[in-house]
Design an enzyme around this catalytic site. Structure first.
Site, PDB file in Angstrom:
ATOM      1  CG  ASP A 169       0.821   1.922   6.941  1.00 31.14           C
ATOM      2  OD1 ASP A 169       2.128   1.494   6.851  1.00 31.14           O
ATOM      3  OD2 ASP A 169       0.604   3.006   6.636  1.00 31.14           O
TER       4      ASP A 169
ATOM      5  CG  ASP B  73      -3.007   2.610   9.272  1.00 33.83           C
ATOM      6  OD1 ASP B  73      -3.652   1.558   8.152  1.00 33.83           O
ATOM      7  OD2 ASP B  73      -2.616   4.332   8.748  1.00 33.83           O
TER       8      ASP B  73
ATOM      9  CG  ASP C 113      -6.359   4.810   6.080  1.00 32.76           C
ATOM     10  OD1 ASP C 113      -7.649   4.801   5.854  1.00 32.76           O
ATOM     11  OD2 ASP C 113      -5.780   6.301   5.599  1.00 32.76           O
TER      12      ASP C 113
ATOM     13  CD  GLU D 119      -1.564   1.735   2.729  1.00 31.95           C
ATOM     14  OE1 GLU D 119      -1.649   0.528   4.041  1.00 31.95           O
ATOM     15  OE2 GLU D 119      -2.551   2.418   3.799  1.00 31.95           O
TER      16      GLU D 119
END
Ligand code: 1YM
Length: 643
Positions: A501, A503, A505, A428
């Protein structure tokens, strides 16, 4: 306690050798000695209670995981027969627990129904693989008990009290010298028992976790609706076309039970079972179901002029778009084939399912013209989308043939052409992609950076997928096609690794990609080729000390404990919390996340993919209410989510 001298006859000696074989090669009997095999032990015992329920004598089964990983399974059936068995000269109950494959062949009562062909290896295998097992039977006014260690009888069946009830209670402790771990997973057992309850209408089944005093858990399942409840459960977040599932039940040589509910979604979800065993690879029963479904709908569409003479027939896949169905059959002597022995081979079952379906389904359509019309409208638009998709696909193929290379431009490929050792990282973001390209080992690691917003797969039919500029590189890089064209033997990488990641997203991208793989490249997941990279969350550094990477909060706690033991104080080290992959330089990324020697890779299982698909359906589907609920209950995770 007085030690009981057991007299062994010739039969018994053979028996002991039999169970010794089970202990020597447990994998042969329960598949593996991982946690999967461990769960298998529980299923074996529970299956005996389920068989008793199928025979009409048992209404309730209670499973408890006790402290110390002892499992107890209790049913309120007739109780295992206690009389002396003519062949072995010991009680039938002891025979069942000590003779390999004794199972249902002993009782001598024809009421004993088809037993689970796949795990029908029986109680003796569980006994052989347990440190100890204790069986208590209530029957004929008495309470009887026997006790074993590693499959050997320590106390043969004896009367220990009186009772007006009937039933069987089995408690066992799996042998930790055989199994890798004794950590039962509550969710896995819970899911299987829910499934059993759906498949066995009226049976109450509960599971209780008492291992941790502070965190007791209990689930209870009881569905009078049987398979209807099952499809409603599967569709709970979808928008149904026929509000009441279509229900088909027929007893006979091959008992058949089917429930069908169409939804407005584009996916096909058909689950098939043989003797309550999930036939993941399908087989003759599923074949019969699909063939009949195609025939009945085409016949109806023709006779009601919904399809004109010049129109081609609807294809099976058109008719299965948006379907959720459960097909359950009972087969006396099931033959299981396929890689994981979960494909039914008995050819006579195809016809049995087809004739049942033809009869019930065609009269259902005649009697419910509005439902028939709504489903057929959807089938027809699916067939249009299919034709459009084929054209789009041909376009992709032609375009590829014209280009010198069929690989996407953004892909930094590896030099090895040996798919087995090759890996592709789907990364990503641009900066992380750059670090990954520099940090990788280019002989066997390829990098495919992805960025921007993903396509909303739920709301798109196949034609959009083929033309989507984010997913096309993934399809081309994997190199094995898509959907029904997907050919696992053509994959260009043995490992497809999603690197995102830790997180919100990142989790969004993971969910999207997993959903995409689940729906359009399912064999890739089934075959175990999809992985998640696990980047570290923290770096601890101090002058003169090698950097320490921590992948979880527990890792961090442990690292601090270790440092304390070495006399290094907490505030003497600096902690860096990684917010994203982009914060790492190429060397760090290699060292922590990509180097096969150090990295942590998580293999994606079908369960993970199904969960991702579920989350995706909730987040992207048409139903507003479940989405609102999901977002509210997960607010802390999804606040930045773009939907
Ligand atoms: C918690 C586990 O094993 N229940 C159970 C097992 C049997 C019976 C009833 C049973 C079967 C029959 C007749 C029959 C079994 N019996 C045998 C065998 N629960 C659990 N409940 N009466 C009782 O099959 O005819 C094997 S399993 F072989 F002895 F009949």
């Amino acid at each position: 306690m007085e030690k009981f001298e057991h007299e062994y006859g010739a039969e018994q000696i053979q028996v002991l050798e039999g169970l010794e074989a089970v202990r020597k090669r447990p994998g042969m009997y329960i598949g593996s000695t991982s946690v999967r095999g461990l769960h298998h032990l529980v299923y074996e015992i529970v299956d005996n209670g389920v068989d008793e329920a199928l025979a009409g004598f048992c209404t309730e089964i209670n499973v408890v995981i006790e402290p110390g990983n002892v499992v107890s399974v209790k049913d309120n059936g007739r109780g295992i027969p206690i009389e002396i068995h003519p062949k072995t000269g010991i009680s039938t109950a002891e025979t069942v627990y000590t003779v390999l494959h004794a199972g249902g062949k002993f009782g001598g009562d024809s009421a004993y129904k088809v037993s689970g062909g796949l795990h029908g290896v029986g109680a003796s295998v569980v006994n052989a693989l347990s440190s100890w097992a204790e069986v208590t039977i209530e029957k004929d006014g008495g309470v009887y008990q026997m006790y074993f260690e590693k499959g050997k009888t320590v106390r043969p069946l004896e009367k220990i009290g009186d009772s007006k009830n009937t039933g069987t209670l089995v408690r066992f402790l799996a042998d930790d010298s055989i199994f890798e771990s004794l950590d039962y997973e509550f969710e896995v057992l819970e899911k299987r028992f829910r499934e059993i309850a759906f498949l066995t209408k009226g049976l109450k089944i509960s599971i209780e976790d008492k291992r941790n005093e502070e965190e007791p858990r209990k689930s209870e399942f009881h569905f009078e609706g049987g398979l209807n409840s099952f499809v409603e459960f599967l569709n709970k977040n979808k928008d149904a076309i026929n509000k009441t599932p279509i229900y088909i039940e027929k007893d006979g040589e091959v008992p058949v039970e089917i429930a069908i509910q169409y939804t407005t979604s584009y996916s096909e979800n058909i689950y098939s079972f043989v003797n309550n065993i999930n036939t993941v690879e399908g087989g003759t029963h599923l074949e019969g179901f699909k063939r009949s479904l195609t025939k009945v709908f085409n016949d109806y569409a023709r006779s009601h002029k919904i399809l004109k003479e010049k129109d081609p027939n609807l294809q099976g896949e058109d008719i299965r778009e948006g379907i959720t169905a459960v097909v359950s059959v009972k087969v006396m002597e099931p033959q299981f084939e396929g890689q994981t022995k979960t494909k039914l081979g008995n050819s006579e079952v195809t016809g049995a399912v087809m004739s049942t379906m033809n009869e019930y389904m065609s009269s259902f359509l005649e009697e419910n013209p509005n439902v028939a019309k709504a489903i057929l409208e959807k089938c027809i638009s699916a067939s249009r989308a299919r034709v459009a998709a084929r054209k789009a696909r041909e376009l992709v193929r032609r375009k590829n043939a014209l280009e010198t290379s069929t690989l996407p431009g953004k892909l930094a490929d590896c030099s090895s052409k040996n798919a087995e050792e090759c890996e592709v990282y789907i990364v990503e973001g641009d900066s992380a992609g750059g670090s990954a390209k520099q940090g990788r080992d280019r002989t066997f690691q390829a990098i495919l950076p992805l960025w921007g917003k993903m396509l909303n797969v739920e709301k798109s039919r196949a034609d959009k997928i083929y033309n989507n500029d984010k997913l096309q590189p993934v399809i081309l890089a994997v190199g094995a096609g898509i959907g029904t064209d997907f050919d696992i033997t053509k994959i260009r990488y043995g490992k497809v690794i999603i690197m995102a990641d830790a997180d919100v997203d990142g989790s969004h991208i993971r969910t999207l990609l997993l959903t995409f793989f689940f729906r359009y490249m399912r064999p890739l997941i089934e075959n175990g080729n999809v992985y998640l990279a696990q980047p570290p969350l923290y770096k601890l550094s101090k002058k003169g000390m090698e950097d320490i990477y921590c992948y979880t909060d527990e890792d961090l706690d442990k690292a601090f404990d270790d440092l304390k033991e070495k006399g290094i104080a907490r505030d003497a080290v600096s902690i860096q919390r990684y917010k994203g992959l982009g914060e790492m330089n190429p060397e760090q990324l290699w060292e922590t996340t990509m180097d096969p020697e150090n990295r942590i890779l998580i293999k994606v299982t079908m369960e993970d993919a199904i969960k991702a698909d579920e989350i995706f359906t909730i987040l992207m589907g048409d139903e507003v209410e479940p989405r609102r609920e999901f977002i509210q209950s997960n607010a802390k995770y999804v606040k930045n989510l773009d939907i």
